[in-house]
Design a protein around this motif. Structure first.
Motif, PDB file in Angstrom:
ATOM      1  N   ARG A 113       0.815  -1.212   0.000  1.00 16.82           N
ATOM      2  CA  ARG A 113       0.000   0.000   0.000  1.00 16.82           C
ATOM      3  C   ARG A 113       0.851   1.267   0.000  1.00 16.82           C
ATOM      4  O   ARG A 113       0.351   2.334  -0.373  1.00 16.82           O
ATOM      5  CB  ARG A 113      -0.935   0.030   1.212  1.00 16.82           C
ATOM      6  N   ASP A 150      -4.730   3.166   4.269  1.00 19.92           N
ATOM      7  CA  ASP A 150      -5.071   4.299   3.407  1.00 19.92           C
ATOM      8  C   ASP A 150      -5.361   5.551   4.217  1.00 19.92           C
ATOM      9  O   ASP A 150      -5.115   6.669   3.754  1.00 19.92           O
ATOM     10  CB  ASP A 150      -6.282   3.948   2.546  1.00 19.92           C
ATOM     11  N   GLU A 154      -3.471   8.843   3.432  1.00 17.62           N
ATOM     12  CA  GLU A 154      -4.292   9.972   3.004  1.00 17.62           C
ATOM     13  C   GLU A 154      -3.933  11.250   3.746  1.00 17.62           C
ATOM     14  O   GLU A 154      -4.030  12.352   3.199  1.00 17.62           O
ATOM     15  CB  GLU A 154      -5.768   9.629   3.234  1.00 17.62           C
ATOM     16  N   VAL A 161      -2.560   7.445  -2.662  1.00 12.42           N
ATOM     17  CA  VAL A 161      -3.756   6.618  -2.604  1.00 12.42           C
ATOM     18  C   VAL A 161      -4.460   6.758  -3.950  1.00 12.42           C
ATOM     19  O   VAL A 161      -4.267   7.740  -4.669  1.00 12.42           O
ATOM     20  CB  VAL A 161      -4.666   7.069  -1.447  1.00 12.42           C
TER      21      VAL A 161
END
Length: 586
Positions: A113, A150, A154, A161
C-alpha cells in the motif's frame, strides 16, 4: 512432532506455546526477508544493456530464489520487493517485524500500500506512523487493514492513494440495455459512496416492513424496493395476502433514513477549502469568458478604420463570500450527516522541517475511507454537519442508551471490541460491561460487541472484561490469557481524546442459576447444518451431471427430454438397436 513436547499440557500452556510459535514464525520470516534483501543487493545489477533483456538480473535472481523456496518466480519476485521495501523504505516497520511483533500478512499489505510514496521525508513520517499503529492492526481483516493504511497515507500523501477525483469524474448511471427482455430492464453505473449508503439503508428499511410470509424471494424484494424508491414511495406493500398482516400498517411518509459520516475537523477544513477553491476557479473561468465576449463585442461594433481605443483594465471579479456548508439537520433527510469528534490536536511531525499537510480523514459506515472530493460532493448536495455529542459524567437512568450516547459509543469503538473481531460498530450490540442495573448506562461501562460475542460474554463461563475510562477493554479468557483491545477510533483519529468519566467501583451481579437455560438456541445444530449444506451441494452436482449427460444425447433425444421435463409427456421408449439380418445377441 505433533505429539512431542505437548502431551500433558493444559490449555493455558498450549495457548502460551502457540503464542511463542507465532512470534518465532514472524522472526523467522524477518530473517528470511533480510537474507532475500541481501541476495538482491548482491545479485541484481543495473546496466544499460542487460536491463533491456527479458531475462534480466532481477528475473534471474527471482528464478533462483523460487527454486530454493519451491515457488514460482512471480511469488519470489514479490518476496524480493517486500524485502527491499523493508530494508530501504520502512526500517521501523522492519524492526517490529524482526522482533516478531508483526505478521507476514500485515507486512505484505504495508509494503504494497505504500509503494506509491516517493518523497523520502513523507516516507519517513509514514514509517513512523505505521510503526506506532501496526501492532494494533493485526486483528483487522484485509479490507479493514487496507482502510487503516489508506487513512494514514491519506493524511500526508493523498496522491499515493487511488485518486478519488478520477472516480468521481467517472460517475455514470444507465437504465436499459439492448438485450433486455420486455418485462425487465437492466440498470448499472457508479454513484457516490454516500448515495450508495443511503440507497442501501433505504432498501433495508423497506424490507423490514415485510412479514415472513411474503412469498417473494430476497432478490425480488430488493428489486421491488428499488422500484418503490424510484416511484417516490417510502413503504413496500406486503404480499402475504393475510388481512391480519402487521406489515400493512406502514405509515406513508415515515421514512427517516440518515447515514452518518464521521470526520475530524481537519477533513472538514480541507473540504471547505476544496469547495472554496473550486468555486473560485469556476468564477475566474466565468469572468474570463465574459471579458473575452465583451472585448469581442466591442471589436465587432467599431469600424476598422477608426483606431480602437484600449479598454481600461477591468477590476478582477472578486469571489463571493464562501457559502456556509453547515446546514441545520432536518427532521427527515436522506443526505449524509457529517459528524465530527472532539477537536483534534494537531500531530506534530517527527521532522519539523518537513511541512506536511494533514488533510484529515472521513469514514463512511462500515469503516470505509471517504475521499475528500466525495465528502465535498456530499456537502454540496446538502448534507448537514454537526458536532458529535460528548457525554458528561452522569449516567443515563435507563437500560437502553439514548441515540446520542449510542452514536458516541459507536463512533469511539468503530469495531466490535472482542479480541480479533473487526465487525463494524453499526452491526454490533451496545453491551454493558457490568450488567445493568449493577453497572450504569454510561460510556465508561458500554462498548460494541457483535451478537455472537455479546452472547458469549453473557452466557459462556470464564470470560472477564474490564473497561478503562479511555475505552480500553481488558479481557481475560477462560484459560487465564489476557488480551487488550483499544477503540477503533484511535486508528483513524489519533488526536481524539475518548476518555470519559471514571466510574466508582461497581458490584458484580450474583450468579444466575438459570443463566445457561436462557442461552439462545440454534434453529438446527452445527452438524445438521453442515449435513444440509453437503446435501444441497451434492444435489447440485447431481443436477449438473444430469445436464451434461443430456447435452451428450442426440438432438432427438434431447428434444424429447425437454418435452418430458416441461410438458409432462411420457418418457420415450428406448430405441431398439438395428442388427440388420443378424439375430439379436443373447
Amino acid at each position: 512432532m505433533f505429539d512431542s513436547g505437548l502431551a500433558g499440557l493444559d490449555e493455558p500452556a498450549l495457548l502460551a506455546a502457540i503464542e511463542r510459535a507465532a512470534c518465532e514464525e514472524s522472526r523467522a520470516g524477518a530473517r528470511k526477508s533480510a537474507a532475500i534483501a541481501a541476495l538482491v543487493h548482491e545479485s541484481v545489477t543495473f546496466d544499460d544493456v542487460r536491463d533491456q533483456w527479458v531475462w534480466d538480473s532481477w528475473i534471474e535472481t527471482a528464478c533462483e530464489l523460487g527454486a530454493v523456496l519451491n515457488t514460482s518466480h512471480r511469488r519470489a519476485s514479490a518476496l524480493m520487493r517486500i524485502a527491499v521495501a523493508l530494508r530501504d523504505r520502512l526500517p521501523k516497520v522492519a524492526a517490529l517485524f524482526a522482533a516478531g511483533r508483526l505478521s507476514t500478512r500485515l507486512i505484505g499489505q504495508v509494503t504494497w500500500r505504500t509503494r506509491l510514496v516517493q518523497d523520502p521525508q513523507l516516507l519517513a513520517l509514514l514509517d513512523t506512523a505505521i510503526a506506532d499503529k501496526a501492532t494494533r492492526w493485526e486483528p483487522l481483516s484485509d479490507d479493514k487493514l487496507t482502510a487503516a493504511l489508506d487513512a494514514v497515507i491519506e493524511r500526508y500523501d493523498p496522491d499515493a492513494v487511488i485518486r478519488a477525483r478520477e472516480h468521481v469524474s467517472g460517475l455514470d448511471f444507465r437504465v436499459g440495455a439492448s438485450d433486455d427482455p420486455d418485462a425487465l430492464v437492466t440498470v448499472w453505473g457508479k454513484i457516490l459512496g454516500c448515495d450508495a449508503a443511503v440507497l442501501a439503508a433505504r432498501i433495508a428499511e423497506l424490507l423490514k416492513g415485510l412479514c415472513d410470509n411474503d412469498p417473494r424471494s430476497v432478490c425480488v424484494r430488493r428489486s421491488h424496493a428499488v422500484g418503490a424508491i424510484v416511484r417516490g414511495q417510502d413503504h413496500l406493500r406486503c404480499r402475504c395476502g393475510s388481512p391480519d398482516c402487521t406489515a400493512a400498517a406502514v405509515v406513508p411518509g415515515s421514512s427517516n433514513v440518515v447515514i452518518s459520516v464521521l470526520a475530524d475537523p481537519a477533513a472538514l477544513d480541507a473540504v471547505r477549502q476544496l469547495i472554496a477553491d473550486q468555486d473560485r476557479d469556476q468564477q475566474d473561468k466565468l469572468a474570463d469568458k465574459q471579458a473575452k465576449a465583451k472585448e469581442q463585442g466591442k471589436a465587432e461594433s467599431q469600424p476598422q478604420t477608426e483606431p480602437i481605443p484600449q479598454p481600461e483594465a477591468e477590476a478582477e471579479a472578486e469571489p463571493e463570500p464562501e457559502a456556509e456548508v453547515e446546514v441545520e439537520p432536518e427532521a427527515e433527510t436522506e443526505t449524509a450527516i457529517e459528524s465530527e469528534p472532539a477537536p483534534v490536536k494537531p500531530v506534530a511531525p517527527s521532522n519539523p522541517a518537513a511541512c506536511v499537510r494533514d488533510s484529515g480523514v472521513a469514514l463512511l459506515p462500515g469503516v470505509k475511507i471517504l475521499p475528500l472530493v466525495a465528502l465535498a460532493e456530499a456537502i454540496r448536495s446538502g448534507a448537514a454537519t454537526k458536532t458529535l455529542w460528548l457525554p458528561g459524567p452522569d449516567p443515563e437512568p435507563h437500560y437502553r442508551p439514548s441515540a446520542k450516547l449510542a452514536a458516541f459509543v459507536r463512533a469511539r469503538d468503530l469495531f466490535c471490541r472482542y479480541p480479533g473481531c473487526d465487525v463494524p460498530a453499526e452491526h454490533c450490540d451496545l453491551d454493558h460491561v457490568v450488567p445493568y442495573p449493577y453497572g450504569p448506562t454510561h460510556p465508561s461501562n458500554l462498548n460494541c460487541k457483535r451478537r455472537t460475542h455479546h452472547l458469549g460474554k453473557t452466557f459462556a463461563e470464564g470470560w472477564q472484561e474490564q473497561q478503562l475510562p479511555d475505552g480500553t477493554v481488558l479481557w481475560t479468557t477462560p484459560a487465564g490469557q489476557r488480551c487488550t483491545t483499544v477503540p477503533g477510533s484511535w486508528l483513524f483519529f489519533p488526536g481524539w481524546d475518548t476518555t470519559t468519566a471514571e466510574l466508582p467501583p461497581m458490584a458484580q451481579p450474583p450468579p444466575d442459576p438459570d443463566r445457561l437455560a436462557k442461552m439462545p438456541k440454534r434453529r438446527r445444530t452445527r452438524a445438521a447444518d453442515q449435513a444440509a449444506r453437503i446435501k444441497v451441494e451434492r444435489e447440485h452436482n447431481a443436477t449438473q451431471r444430469a445436464l451434461e449427460t443430456e447435452r451428450a444425447k442426440t438432438p432427438e433425444q434431447a428434444r424429447r427430454a425437454e418435452q418430458v421435463r416441461y410438458a409432462g409427456l411420457p418418457p420415450p421408449a428406448s430405441p431398439q438397436p438395428d442388427y440388420g439380418n443378424d439375430p439379436p445377441p443373447f
